[in-house]
Design a protein around this motif. Sequence first.
Motif, PDB file in Angstrom:
ATOM      1  N   GLU A 104      -0.171 -12.644 -22.848  1.00 42.36           N
ATOM      2  CA  GLU A 104      -0.536 -13.781 -23.703  1.00 42.36           C
ATOM      3  C   GLU A 104       0.695 -14.630 -24.011  1.00 42.36           C
ATOM      4  O   GLU A 104       0.638 -15.862 -23.986  1.00 42.36           O
ATOM      5  N   ILE A 105       1.794 -13.957 -24.306  1.00 43.79           N
ATOM      6  CA  ILE A 105       3.020 -14.690 -24.609  1.00 43.79           C
ATOM      7  C   ILE A 105       3.454 -15.501 -23.402  1.00 43.79           C
ATOM      8  O   ILE A 105       3.744 -16.694 -23.485  1.00 43.79           O
ATOM      9  N   MET A 106       3.447 -14.835 -22.253  1.00 44.41           N
ATOM     10  CA  MET A 106       3.852 -15.480 -21.000  1.00 44.41           C
ATOM     11  C   MET A 106       2.976 -16.695 -20.703  1.00 44.41           C
ATOM     12  O   MET A 106       3.472 -17.762 -20.373  1.00 44.41           O
ATOM     13  N   LEU A 107       1.655 -16.534 -20.849  1.00 44.44           N
ATOM     14  CA  LEU A 107       0.737 -17.637 -20.565  1.00 44.44           C
ATOM     15  C   LEU A 107       0.978 -18.805 -21.508  1.00 44.44           C
ATOM     16  O   LEU A 107       1.012 -19.961 -21.090  1.00 44.44           O
ATOM     17  N   GLY A 108       1.144 -18.492 -22.805  1.00 46.79           N
ATOM     18  CA  GLY A 108       1.387 -19.541 -23.786  1.00 46.79           C
ATOM     19  C   GLY A 108       2.650 -20.326 -23.447  1.00 46.79           C
ATOM     20  O   GLY A 108       2.666 -21.555 -23.480  1.00 46.79           O
ATOM     21  N   GLN A 109       3.705 -19.597 -23.109  1.00 49.03           N
ATOM     22  CA  GLN A 109       4.971 -20.246 -22.756  1.00 49.03           C
ATOM     23  C   GLN A 109       4.811 -21.123 -21.520  1.00 49.03           C
ATOM     24  O   GLN A 109       5.298 -22.252 -21.468  1.00 49.03           O
ATOM     25  N   THR A 110       4.119 -20.584 -20.507  1.00 51.99           N
ATOM     26  CA  THR A 110       3.979 -21.316 -19.251  1.00 51.99           C
ATOM     27  C   THR A 110       3.150 -22.581 -19.449  1.00 51.99           C
ATOM     28  O   THR A 110       3.519 -23.661 -18.972  1.00 51.99           O
ATOM     29  N   LEU A 111       2.048 -22.449 -20.182  1.00 49.00           N
ATOM     30  CA  LEU A 111       1.211 -23.626 -20.432  1.00 49.00           C
ATOM     31  C   LEU A 111       1.977 -24.658 -21.261  1.00 49.00           C
ATOM     32  O   LEU A 111       1.868 -25.859 -21.017  1.00 49.00           O
ATOM     33  N   GLY A 112       2.754 -24.169 -22.229  1.00 51.65           N
ATOM     34  CA  GLY A 112       3.568 -25.078 -23.034  1.00 51.65           C
ATOM     35  C   GLY A 112       4.548 -25.846 -22.160  1.00 51.65           C
ATOM     36  O   GLY A 112       4.666 -27.074 -22.250  1.00 51.65           O
ATOM     37  N   GLY A 113       5.230 -25.117 -21.279  1.00 47.88           N
ATOM     38  CA  GLY A 113       6.199 -25.753 -20.379  1.00 47.88           C
ATOM     39  C   GLY A 113       5.523 -26.757 -19.460  1.00 47.88           C
ATOM     40  O   GLY A 113       6.021 -27.860 -19.231  1.00 47.88           O
ATOM     41  N   ALA A 114       4.353 -26.382 -18.940  1.00 46.56           N
ATOM     42  CA  ALA A 114       3.636 -27.280 -18.041  1.00 46.56           C
ATOM     43  C   ALA A 114       3.204 -28.547 -18.781  1.00 46.56           C
ATOM     44  O   ALA A 114       3.272 -29.649 -18.235  1.00 46.56           O
ATOM     45  N   GLY A 152       4.766 -28.025 -12.790  1.00 46.74           N
ATOM     46  CA  GLY A 152       5.135 -27.610 -14.139  1.00 46.74           C
ATOM     47  C   GLY A 152       4.890 -26.127 -14.363  1.00 46.74           C
ATOM     48  O   GLY A 152       5.764 -25.407 -14.831  1.00 46.74           O
ATOM     49  N   LEU A 153       3.714 -25.646 -13.980  1.00 50.14           N
ATOM     50  CA  LEU A 153       3.379 -24.226 -14.176  1.00 50.14           C
ATOM     51  C   LEU A 153       4.320 -23.325 -13.384  1.00 50.14           C
ATOM     52  O   LEU A 153       4.904 -22.382 -13.914  1.00 50.14           O
ATOM     53  N   SER A 154       4.473 -23.654 -12.088  1.00 54.56           N
ATOM     54  CA  SER A 154       5.223 -22.733 -11.238  1.00 54.56           C
ATOM     55  C   SER A 154       6.691 -22.686 -11.648  1.00 54.56           C
ATOM     56  O   SER A 154       7.286 -21.615 -11.695  1.00 54.56           O
ATOM     57  N   PHE A 155       7.261 -23.847 -11.982  1.00 54.33           N
ATOM     58  CA  PHE A 155       8.696 -23.821 -12.298  1.00 54.33           C
ATOM     59  C   PHE A 155       8.994 -23.395 -13.733  1.00 54.33           C
ATOM     60  O   PHE A 155      10.099 -22.940 -14.004  1.00 54.33           O
ATOM     61  N   THR A 156       8.023 -23.521 -14.638  1.00 50.18           N
ATOM     62  CA  THR A 156       8.241 -22.896 -15.947  1.00 50.18           C
ATOM     63  C   THR A 156       8.276 -21.381 -15.769  1.00 50.18           C
ATOM     64  O   THR A 156       9.152 -20.687 -16.296  1.00 50.18           O
ATOM     65  N   ALA A 157       7.325 -20.871 -14.962  1.00 51.44           N
ATOM     66  CA  ALA A 157       7.305 -19.440 -14.683  1.00 51.44           C
ATOM     67  C   ALA A 157       8.604 -19.017 -14.001  1.00 51.44           C
ATOM     68  O   ALA A 157       9.157 -17.952 -14.288  1.00 51.44           O
ATOM     69  N   PHE A 158       9.095 -19.874 -13.121  1.00 48.20           N
ATOM     70  CA  PHE A 158      10.368 -19.623 -12.453  1.00 48.20           C
ATOM     71  C   PHE A 158      11.499 -19.510 -13.478  1.00 48.20           C
ATOM     72  O   PHE A 158      12.322 -18.598 -13.434  1.00 48.20           O
ATOM     73  N   GLY A 159      11.499 -20.450 -14.442  1.00 45.98           N
ATOM     74  CA  GLY A 159      12.513 -20.416 -15.508  1.00 45.98           C
ATOM     75  C   GLY A 159      12.409 -19.147 -16.347  1.00 45.98           C
ATOM     76  O   GLY A 159      13.420 -18.532 -16.687  1.00 45.98           O
ATOM     77  N   ILE A 160      11.179 -18.739 -16.640  1.00 42.89           N
ATOM     78  CA  ILE A 160      10.981 -17.519 -17.432  1.00 42.89           C
ATOM     79  C   ILE A 160      11.484 -16.308 -16.655  1.00 42.89           C
ATOM     80  O   ILE A 160      12.127 -15.415 -17.213  1.00 42.89           O
ATOM     81  N   ALA A 161      11.220 -16.312 -15.342  1.00 40.45           N
ATOM     82  CA  ALA A 161      11.694 -15.201 -14.510  1.00 40.45           C
ATOM     83  C   ALA A 161      13.216 -15.106 -14.592  1.00 40.45           C
ATOM     84  O   ALA A 161      13.774 -14.020 -14.778  1.00 40.45           O
ATOM     85  N   ILE A 162      13.882 -16.252 -14.467  1.00 42.16           N
ATOM     86  CA  ILE A 162      15.350 -16.263 -14.558  1.00 42.16           C
ATOM     87  C   ILE A 162      15.794 -15.809 -15.940  1.00 42.16           C
ATOM     88  O   ILE A 162      16.669 -14.958 -16.086  1.00 42.16           O
ATOM     89  N   ALA A 163      15.159 -16.369 -16.965  1.00 37.71           N
ATOM     90  CA  ALA A 163      15.548 -16.043 -18.340  1.00 37.71           C
ATOM     91  C   ALA A 163      15.358 -14.563 -18.634  1.00 37.71           C
ATOM     92  O   ALA A 163      16.116 -13.974 -19.407  1.00 37.71           O
ATOM     93  N   SER A 164      14.356 -13.946 -18.019  1.00 39.88           N
ATOM     94  CA  SER A 164      14.122 -12.526 -18.259  1.00 39.88           C
ATOM     95  C   SER A 164      15.285 -11.684 -17.769  1.00 39.88           C
ATOM     96  O   SER A 164      15.530 -10.591 -18.259  1.00 39.88           O
ATOM     97  N   LYS A 165      15.975 -12.199 -16.788  1.00 37.18           N
ATOM     98  CA  LYS A 165      17.067 -11.441 -16.179  1.00 37.18           C
ATOM     99  C   LYS A 165      18.441 -11.792 -16.761  1.00 37.18           C
ATOM    100  O   LYS A 165      19.420 -11.121 -16.473  1.00 37.18           O
ATOM    101  N   MET A 166      18.500 -12.880 -17.527  1.00 36.44           N
ATOM    102  CA  MET A 166      19.803 -13.304 -18.051  1.00 36.44           C
ATOM    103  C   MET A 166      19.900 -13.025 -19.548  1.00 36.44           C
ATOM    104  O   MET A 166      18.919 -13.109 -20.258  1.00 36.44           O
ATOM    105  N   ASP A 167      21.115 -12.698 -20.014  1.00 39.12           N
ATOM    106  CA  ASP A 167      21.286 -12.406 -21.430  1.00 39.12           C
ATOM    107  C   ASP A 167      21.836 -13.579 -22.215  1.00 39.12           C
ATOM    108  O   ASP A 167      21.716 -13.651 -23.417  1.00 39.12           O
ATOM    109  N   ASP A 168      22.504 -14.492 -21.517  1.00 38.30           N
ATOM    110  CA  ASP A 168      23.025 -15.664 -22.228  1.00 38.30           C
ATOM    111  C   ASP A 168      23.042 -16.845 -21.273  1.00 38.30           C
ATOM    112  O   ASP A 168      22.623 -16.741 -20.128  1.00 38.30           O
TER     113      ASP A 168
END
Lengths: 255, 328
Positions: A104-114, A152-168
Amino acid sequence: MEEEITVDIVYTIWLRHIKRYIRSRSRIIGSLGMPLFFLLVLGFGLNSVVDLPGMGQDYMGFLIPGIISMSVLFTSVFSGIQIIWDKQFGFLKETLVAPVSRMEIMLGQTLGGATTSLIQGLIILVFSLFLGLNISNIYGFLVACAFMVLIGLSFTAFGIAIASKMDDMHGFQLIINFVIFPIFGLSGALFPLNSLPSWLQPLTLIDPLAYGVEGIRYGLLGTSQINPYFCFIVLAGFTVFMMTFGSYLFRKIQI
Amino acid sequence: MFAIKVENLTKEFDGLVAVDNVSFDIEAGEIFGLLGPNGAGKTTILSMLSTILKPTSGTAIVNDLDILKDEDGVRKSIGIVFQDQSLDEELTAYENMDFHGRLYRIPKNLRQERIAELLKLVELEDRKDSLVKTFSGGMRRRLEIARGLLHHPKVLFLDEPTLGLDPQTRNHLWQYIENLNKEKGITIILTTHYMDEADKLCEKVAIIDMGKIIALDTPQKLKEDLGGDVITIKSPDADKIYSKIKASWVKNIESHDGFVTINLENAEKHITEIVSLSSHNNIDIESISIHKPTLEDVFLNFTGKTIREQEFNTKDQMRMRQRLWRRR
């Protein structure tokens, strides 16, 4: 936790994203700056010297869909990567410890980004009307919007994927320079794909954004170098893949 | 009735044991303190109890729900205020509360009612429409506590609730916490490395060091068990005093960074002996004091170190400084 999805929760996350977006006027204006700059400088600067045979378009007309994609691309990647801030400022904990699923969190974030990237794209589109863009039919406009949403959807998800792996944010510049700019540069946003040397062309074909640019171009101009149905299938497939991959990585975030 | 039952809880990070086979019970309606230096494993215990972290082994029952089997149920029944701030600074106080209420699926009318009530409780109602980034540290903390209470949890976890706050705000917050406990009957579990905080606030205290519980009782009992008085001597030759004092009335003696702490009965009687012994051996004494045992002395007695020494032993020192810096 079982992965149930409630619209209310997705809406809540989406709403927060939108509120933050509307409030950060400097970010809206800042992220419009570069696309407008490209549009004006490249568009006017190269319009008279570049000749695009067989396209029935001057360079400005050709460039507009490319710059719209650029705007959507950057806004969506930024939206996704924002999760790093949430991580750093602790807000992500508040969300993750609530009795809601990560999906749910992921979907909300992705839709928001899109949503925010679609708005940014539309702002460029409206601006382009003054630079000679002519939208003759509503169908074409909707096609362009659909492609913007997919980017918008695919690259927000892409950003989230990157952010999940980065700490700062330290690696952020690296991502922009070595991932986002190549994706943009090879997408055919600035020049026709077939003008590249033949050894570079395969690279453009694996660039998902190329299909987005071509799709928007088809919607706005009525012509494209790649079949628009094919573009849609490829980009939709990429979106599904990215959202699955993004939520997989997002689910593994430890706080 | 138990609010929380911890059974052989263990957590390892890459072979490093952060929490080592810990078991204890917390009674419903209690204010329970987890006391120990930074890096002792307090936050890790809280994280496991609130289902953020999975234990390596063992489990716990929170409000009759198993943390391993019913994550969602546990999450709904607890409130948590994290050590680090977890507010959205770009939203207003009201919006932060509203976001939380929606995530916990509180119906709209009830949500609005409770938000108004809680913001009043923490005295933020006239700032409810201000962005959180304009708030001071104390205001943020109060807002976080209000937020943690919004879904009416039976148990509230507070991780270092007063870290980095000025003394006045700390006192204020203690009062809130006590009132919450009394008036709403909420079980409160807090971690702290401030001994006075644990002493004043908690009905029961578990002292934790290196992932293990080394003592668990009421602060009163812990201090009584130590018994008698405590003499603290400040001296440049602390170690020398430590080696010279070997009288039979010494119950316990510890030397630590320039101080010697002696635990004994009838300190008034023996203090002259100590002073004459020191001057006899040409040892300088900068100051000397007698006091009743505090939790600090209890910790010293169990670990042979003061809580501060123990803290600066760990690598956490750097992280701690960063955290304080960020909070400013």
